[in-house]
Design an enzyme around this catalytic site. Structure first.
Site: not given
Length: 196
Positions: A88-90
């Site tokens: 998700g952060c990527t």
């Protein structure tokens, strides 16, 4: 002989199909778990549109100090993400990277923040070619200043962590948007909507 070759070839093709379907299932499960995490996260921060942004001070992946005062006269996006290099952060960081030129044209500076160490932030930047700095807020001073560190629930377990939140700050240091329901794959559009 031809039967055995046919059987071997079909077995190899079946193995490929099974592996492909297996990877598809993993991707779907990751997306569902990220969706579940986002749904279970309640907005923690008490900051709201119209408030003065916290006078933060933090150090990025290269050891450079950033403060709110450094961005006076500029629009600033401070986005908090749970953990560098997770799916998700990527997706979120890469969406901002892909729309970086547009965000810059609109006058935005970007600053990412997580509790990851500087070396991990640098690796995240290098791996994804990110054009903006990432604060390594291991002592959680910036996280706590913005009110995004606290209890989270996932699969019935409660633990402390970062609530994915983005703050859009105007040239005078006032919050013009607080985005608590972050769309990781379309986050730039959410930010741009704050000035339209």
């Amino acid at each position: 002989m031809s039967f055995s070759l046919f059987f071997i070839r079909n077995s190899v093709e079946d193995d490929r199909t099974i592996k492909t379907n297996y990877y598809r299932v993993i991707v779907v499960l990751l997306e569902l778990s990220i969706f579940t995490i986002n749904q279970n996260q309640r907005a923690m921060t008490s900051l709201k549109v119209g408030d003065k942004a916290p006078a933060f001070k933090g150090v990025d992946q290269a050891g450079k100090t950033h403060t709110l005062a450094d961005y006076q006269g500029k629009k600033l996006v401070v986005f908090f993400y749970p953990k560098a290099s997770t799916p998700g952060c990527t997706w979120e960081a890469c969406n901002l990277r892909d729309n970086y030129a547009i965000l810059k044209q609109k006058g935005f500076e970007l600053l990412g923040v997580s509790a990851d160490p500087a070396a991990k932030q640098q690796k995240f930047i290098d791996k994804n070619d990110l054009p903006f700095p990432l604060l390594a807020d291991e002592d959680k001073e910036v996280l706590n200043a913005f009110g995004v560190w606290g209890p989270k629930k996932f699969m019935g377990r409660t633990y402390d962590g970062i609530h994915r939140t983005t703050f859009v700050i105007d040239e005078k240091g006032v919050l013009i948007d607080v985005i608590t329901k972050v769309k990781t794959k379309d986050h730039a559009a959410q930010i741009l909507a704050s000035v339209e």
